[in-house]
Design an enzyme around this catalytic site. Sequence first.
Site, PDB file in Angstrom:
ATOM      1  N   GLU A  25       0.832  -1.196   0.000  1.00 50.68           N
ATOM      2  CA  GLU A  25       0.000   0.000   0.000  1.00 50.68           C
ATOM      3  C   GLU A  25       0.867   1.247   0.000  1.00 50.68           C
ATOM      4  O   GLU A  25       1.955   1.263   0.558  1.00 50.68           O
ATOM      5  CB  GLU A  25      -0.895   0.035   1.249  1.00 50.68           C
ATOM      6  CG  GLU A  25      -2.239  -0.631   1.053  1.00 50.68           C
ATOM      7  CD  GLU A  25      -3.237  -0.238   2.133  1.00 50.68           C
ATOM      8  OE1 GLU A  25      -3.141   0.880   2.672  1.00 50.68           O
ATOM      9  OE2 GLU A  25      -4.107  -1.063   2.445  1.00 50.68           O
ATOM     10  N   HIS A  70      -4.630   6.765   0.060  1.00 43.86           N
ATOM     11  CA  HIS A  70      -3.911   5.501   0.164  1.00 43.86           C
ATOM     12  C   HIS A  70      -4.405   4.540  -0.900  1.00 43.86           C
ATOM     13  O   HIS A  70      -5.479   4.732  -1.486  1.00 43.86           O
ATOM     14  CB  HIS A  70      -3.985   4.922   1.580  1.00 43.86           C
ATOM     15  CG  HIS A  70      -5.302   4.286   1.946  1.00 43.86           C
ATOM     16  ND1 HIS A  70      -6.406   5.016   2.312  1.00 43.86           N
ATOM     17  CD2 HIS A  70      -5.680   2.992   2.018  1.00 43.86           C
ATOM     18  CE1 HIS A  70      -7.406   4.185   2.599  1.00 43.86           C
ATOM     19  NE2 HIS A  70      -6.998   2.952   2.426  1.00 43.86           N
ATOM     20  N   HIS A  72      -5.165   0.652  -2.565  1.00 49.87           N
ATOM     21  CA  HIS A  72      -5.642  -0.698  -2.272  1.00 49.87           C
ATOM     22  C   HIS A  72      -5.126  -1.623  -3.373  1.00 49.87           C
ATOM     23  O   HIS A  72      -5.725  -1.696  -4.452  1.00 49.87           O
ATOM     24  CB  HIS A  72      -7.174  -0.738  -2.245  1.00 49.87           C
ATOM     25  CG  HIS A  72      -7.780  -0.243  -0.970  1.00 49.87           C
ATOM     26  ND1 HIS A  72      -9.138  -0.133  -0.782  1.00 49.87           N
ATOM     27  CD2 HIS A  72      -7.203   0.148   0.195  1.00 49.87           C
ATOM     28  CE1 HIS A  72      -9.374   0.319   0.448  1.00 49.87           C
ATOM     29  NE2 HIS A  72      -8.218   0.513   1.053  1.00 49.87           N
ATOM     30  N   ASP A  83     -10.571   2.073   7.473  1.00 53.47           N
ATOM     31  CA  ASP A  83     -10.504   3.320   6.701  1.00 53.47           C
ATOM     32  C   ASP A  83     -11.542   4.321   7.194  1.00 53.47           C
ATOM     33  O   ASP A  83     -11.272   5.513   7.316  1.00 53.47           O
ATOM     34  CB  ASP A  83     -10.749   3.048   5.217  1.00 53.47           C
ATOM     35  CG  ASP A  83      -9.591   2.311   4.562  1.00 53.47           C
ATOM     36  OD1 ASP A  83      -8.496   2.291   5.140  1.00 53.47           O
ATOM     37  OD2 ASP A  83      -9.804   1.759   3.470  1.00 53.47           O
TER      38      ASP A  83
HETATM   39 ZN   LIG Z   1      -7.942   1.185   2.898  1.00 59.41          ZN
END
Ligand SMILES: [Zn+2]
Length: 137
Positions: A25, A70, A72, A83
């Site tokens: 990530e 961010h 995935h 999240d």
């Molecule tokens: Zn996430």
Amino acid sequence: MTAKKIASETLDFILASCKASHPHEFGALLEADGDVITNIIYLPGTTATDESVSLNTWMLPNMKHAGSIHSHPNGAIYPSEEDLIFFQAGDINLIVGHPYNRTSWKAFDRSGNKVSIEIVDYDFQDDLMDDEMDDDF
Ligand SMILES: [Zn+2]
């Protein structure tokens, strides 16, 4: 002011950063000029695994930011339960899913509701004179 736009160059940089981090990530904070997201703030302390990015360091109370981004790596473009808790700390939260192109990202507000962000051309000329930028690069 809540960001409603993102500079196309900034989006491309974000997509490239997510791609470079794959299969891990990528995570960073967002910086905005008015209502346009123009920059990301990468926190060196952020640890990424293939499971998740460590979000704790993002919650620095004195850090002025417009939100978060961010990735995935599994391609899901919706927030996980973790999240949703983390999103409460930022006005706009981007999630970029694999394969990290212009159609594989979405933006969410503090409550996890999907919001639309317009991709715009942004003139970075003025920012080049900025002292802050000189320190960073
Ligand atoms: Zn996430």
